[in-house]
Design a protein around this motif. Structure first.
Motif, PDB file in Angstrom:
ATOM      1  N   LEU A  61       7.419   6.308  17.419  1.00 54.22           N
ATOM      2  CA  LEU A  61       6.800   5.338  16.523  1.00 54.22           C
ATOM      3  C   LEU A  61       5.333   5.630  16.205  1.00 54.22           C
ATOM      4  CD1 LEU A  61       8.382   2.057  17.949  1.00 54.22           C
ATOM      5  CD2 LEU A  61       9.050   3.352  15.912  1.00 54.22           C
ATOM      6  N   ALA A  62       4.822   6.762  16.706  1.00 52.40           N
ATOM      7  CA  ALA A  62       3.392   7.035  16.537  1.00 52.40           C
ATOM      8  C   ALA A  62       2.989   7.134  15.064  1.00 52.40           C
ATOM      9  CB  ALA A  62       3.025   8.321  17.267  1.00 52.40           C
ATOM     10  N   ASN A  63       3.847   7.696  14.240  1.00 54.34           N
ATOM     11  CA  ASN A  63       3.499   7.860  12.834  1.00 54.34           C
ATOM     12  C   ASN A  63       3.954   6.651  12.001  1.00 54.34           C
ATOM     13  OD1 ASN A  63       2.787   8.764  10.321  1.00 54.34           O
ATOM     14  ND2 ASN A  63       4.172  10.536  10.307  1.00 54.34           N
ATOM     15  N   GLY A  64       3.090   5.664  11.889  1.00 56.00           N
ATOM     16  CA  GLY A  64       3.353   4.554  10.972  1.00 56.00           C
ATOM     17  C   GLY A  64       4.209   3.434  11.526  1.00 56.00           C
ATOM     18  N   GLY A  65       4.608   3.534  12.790  1.00 51.05           N
ATOM     19  CA  GLY A  65       5.425   2.465  13.374  1.00 51.05           C
ATOM     20  C   GLY A  65       6.834   2.451  12.790  1.00 51.05           C
ATOM     21  N   ARG A 104       2.897   0.492   9.172  1.00 54.87           N
ATOM     22  CA  ARG A 104       1.496   0.901   9.034  1.00 54.87           C
ATOM     23  C   ARG A 104       1.422   2.196   8.238  1.00 54.87           C
ATOM     24  NH1 ARG A 104       2.266  -0.775  14.268  1.00 54.87           N
ATOM     25  NH2 ARG A 104       2.670   1.318  15.062  1.00 54.87           N
ATOM     26  N   LYS A 105       0.196   2.705   8.113  1.00 57.56           N
ATOM     27  CA  LYS A 105      -0.040   3.956   7.400  1.00 57.56           C
ATOM     28  C   LYS A 105       0.817   5.083   7.998  1.00 57.56           C
ATOM     29  CE  LYS A 105      -3.936   7.124   6.667  1.00 57.56           C
ATOM     30  NZ  LYS A 105      -3.373   7.838   5.526  1.00 57.56           N
ATOM     31  N   TYR A 106       1.543   5.750   7.134  1.00 55.96           N
ATOM     32  CA  TYR A 106       2.436   6.833   7.537  1.00 55.96           C
ATOM     33  C   TYR A 106       1.889   8.152   6.984  1.00 55.96           C
ATOM     34  CZ  TYR A 106       6.610   9.806   7.417  1.00 55.96           C
ATOM     35  OH  TYR A 106       7.494  10.849   7.562  1.00 55.96           O
ATOM     36  N   THR A 107       1.839   9.175   7.821  1.00 55.08           N
ATOM     37  CA  THR A 107       1.381  10.489   7.359  1.00 55.08           C
ATOM     38  C   THR A 107       2.591  11.352   7.016  1.00 55.08           C
ATOM     39  OG1 THR A 107      -0.497  10.308   8.853  1.00 55.08           O
ATOM     40  CG2 THR A 107      -0.028  12.489   7.956  1.00 55.08           C
ATOM     41  N   PRO A 108       2.715  11.762   5.748  1.00 55.67           N
ATOM     42  CA  PRO A 108       3.896  12.561   5.378  1.00 55.67           C
ATOM     43  C   PRO A 108       3.946  13.884   6.139  1.00 55.67           C
ATOM     44  CG  PRO A 108       2.342  12.412   3.551  1.00 55.67           C
ATOM     45  CD  PRO A 108       1.835  11.505   4.617  1.00 55.67           C
ATOM     46  N   VAL A 109       5.163  14.326   6.447  1.00 54.79           N
ATOM     47  CA  VAL A 109       5.324  15.583   7.176  1.00 54.79           C
ATOM     48  C   VAL A 109       6.004  16.675   6.349  1.00 54.79           C
ATOM     49  CG1 VAL A 109       5.172  14.717   9.542  1.00 54.79           C
ATOM     50  CG2 VAL A 109       7.311  14.520   8.337  1.00 54.79           C
ATOM     51  N   PRO A 131       0.823  -1.216   0.000  1.00 57.03           N
ATOM     52  CA  PRO A 131       0.000   0.000   0.000  1.00 57.03           C
ATOM     53  C   PRO A 131       0.863   1.275   0.000  1.00 57.03           C
ATOM     54  CG  PRO A 131      -0.763  -1.554   1.670  1.00 57.03           C
ATOM     55  CD  PRO A 131       0.548  -2.078   1.143  1.00 57.03           C
ATOM     56  N   LEU A 132       0.469   2.202  -0.838  1.00 59.47           N
ATOM     57  CA  LEU A 132       1.159   3.487  -0.961  1.00 59.47           C
ATOM     58  C   LEU A 132       1.306   4.185   0.397  1.00 59.47           C
ATOM     59  CD1 LEU A 132       2.173   5.757  -2.873  1.00 59.47           C
ATOM     60  CD2 LEU A 132      -0.220   6.385  -3.254  1.00 59.47           C
ATOM     61  N   GLU A 133       0.310   4.035   1.248  1.00 58.60           N
ATOM     62  CA  GLU A 133       0.280   4.726   2.540  1.00 58.60           C
ATOM     63  C   GLU A 133       1.424   4.322   3.473  1.00 58.60           C
ATOM     64  OE1 GLU A 133      -2.333   3.315   1.125  1.00 58.60           O
ATOM     65  OE2 GLU A 133      -3.475   5.117   0.643  1.00 58.60           O
ATOM     66  N   SER A 181       1.037  14.586   0.130  1.00 59.02           N
ATOM     67  CA  SER A 181       0.096  13.533   0.514  1.00 59.02           C
ATOM     68  C   SER A 181       0.180  12.355  -0.434  1.00 59.02           C
ATOM     69  CB  SER A 181      -1.338  14.068   0.530  1.00 59.02           C
ATOM     70  OG  SER A 181      -1.867  14.102  -0.781  1.00 59.02           O
ATOM     71  N   HIS A 182      -0.122  11.175   0.084  1.00 55.18           N
ATOM     72  CA  HIS A 182      -0.187   9.993  -0.772  1.00 55.18           C
ATOM     73  C   HIS A 182      -1.316  10.151  -1.782  1.00 55.18           C
ATOM     74  CE1 HIS A 182       1.721   8.173   2.938  1.00 55.18           C
ATOM     75  NE2 HIS A 182       2.538   7.768   1.989  1.00 55.18           N
TER      76      HIS A 182
END
Ligand SMILES: O=C(O)CCC(=O)C(=O)O
Ligand SMILES: [Fe+2]
Length: 343
Positions: A230-234, A312-317, A200-202, A323-324
């Motif tokens: 590790l909160a953002n995407g592990g 896991r899903k990672y939110t770009p910063v 997954p792209l996320e 964004s994905h």
């Protein structure tokens, strides 16, 4: 500058955290305690204390950490299995049992991409068996390498802030990093997704393009993320880096504790279009200390494109607004163009 819409050039310290797991911290602590006592005993008498070879101690009497002495050796009983002989897809699959899945079906028994009629096929080389380290030959075409180099070189506006080494840092990185917007690097996304079995792209961290000029390096480090962050995407369960040029001297990617088939320190020499894939942690996020590595001091200029894969899903910063989701369409077009999916 209009370039800023495409990517941002940032100080080089971001990425490559030089982290340490709880297990390592323990090892370090006891080691430091021991050497601290040793240092106390060897401390010169006051009248000698101006000598140049006096060890540098911090305010706790501990030797000051440098990039070279910071990382403890691996325990003696750790499993290390070098690669021997030729790579088969069966062997690759076996060595990957605790890691993220590859798209094994796309390769023949000799780990060569099937049915890539009019281009150079991908070819997997298992550089090390346990922990697995893989080269993917022909991951990028020569033209794609040129394209990615120019993404970075287009930005001649912002200043570079390079050296980031201090007594508190574990690693020294003097290269320059450009963080790309996902929608600017569809080839990298499509190829990573294809290789990693429709990943997954996320789960992809912001793609980076890194340049090392002569004399620049990234000293010993782990790619894992500190346990407090590790909160953002592990964790980072995989590192994928693509060499954008071929280099004869310097600039290798070196694994301190791994050996090649000849018994030498495992070194990947940058080869245009080749990718290197290894695993800072196992698929469950447990750090793998065996993958301590560095980007050796560059002699010739070196450029890489790289990406970390999260659990896991990672939110770009970075860059702002990245964004994905914004990359969906360009990714899909690229996947069709490359024959990975049909329209
Ligand atoms: O440049 C290299 O060869 C290695 C780079 C690296 O280890 C990193 O960016 O985390
Ligand atoms: Fe790294």
């Amino acid at each position: 500058s209009s370039n800023n819409e495409v990517f941002h050039r940032v100080p080089a310290f971001a990425g490559g955290f030089g982290a340490s797991s709880a297990k390592k911290s323990k090892g370090k602590k006891s080691k430091k305690k021991r050497s601290s006592i040793m240092e106390e005993m060897r401390r010169p008498a006051p009248e000698e204390s101006k000598k140049d070879d006096t060890p540098q101690l911090d305010r706790f009497g501990l030797p000051i950490r440098t990039a070279e002495n910071f990382f403890p050796p691996l325990p003696d009983d750790v499993e290390l299995v070098p690669s021997k002989g030729k790579t088969t897809i069966e062997l690759v699959q076996k060595s990957m049992s605790k890691h993220i899945s590859l798209n094994y079906d796309m390769f023949d028994d000799d780990a060569v991409e099937k049915g890539s009629d009019n281009r150079n096929p991908w070819k997997l080389n298992l550089l090390h068996q346990s922990p697995p380290v893989l080269e993917i030959e022909n991951f990028f075409t020569s033209q794609e390498c040129q394209e990615y180099k120019s993404i970075a070189q287009a930005d001649d506006v912002l200043q570079v802030d390079s050296a980031t080494f201090s007594n508190l840092a574990t690693s020294k990185r003097t290269s320059t990093t450009w963080f790309c917007n996902f929608n600017q690097v569809p080839t990298l996304l499509a190829k990573a997704k294809h290789l990693l079995n429709d990943l997954p792209l996320e789960q992809m961290e912001e793609a980076q393009i890194v340049r090392y000029k002569t004399g620049q390096e990234f000293s010993w480090h782990y790619d894992e993320i500190p346990s407090t962050q590790l909160a953002n995407g592990g964790q980072r369960i995989a590192t994928l880096l693509v060499y954008l040029n071929t280099i004869e001297n310097g600039g290798g990617t070196i694994f301190r504790d791994l050996k090649d088939a000849e018994g030498n320190e495992l070194t990947m020499r940058p080869k245009e279009g080749s990718a290197l894939l290894f695993f800072p942690t196992f698929a469950d996020g447990t750090p793998d200390d065996r993958t301590l590595h560095k980007g050796e001091v560059a002699v010739d200029e070196k450029m890489i494109a790289q990406m970390w894969i999260h659990e896991r899903k990672y939110t770009p910063v970075v860059p702002e607004g990245n964004s994905h989701e914004a990359a969906r369409d360009s990714l899909r077009s690229k996947e069709i163009e490359l024959g990975y999916i049909s329209e």
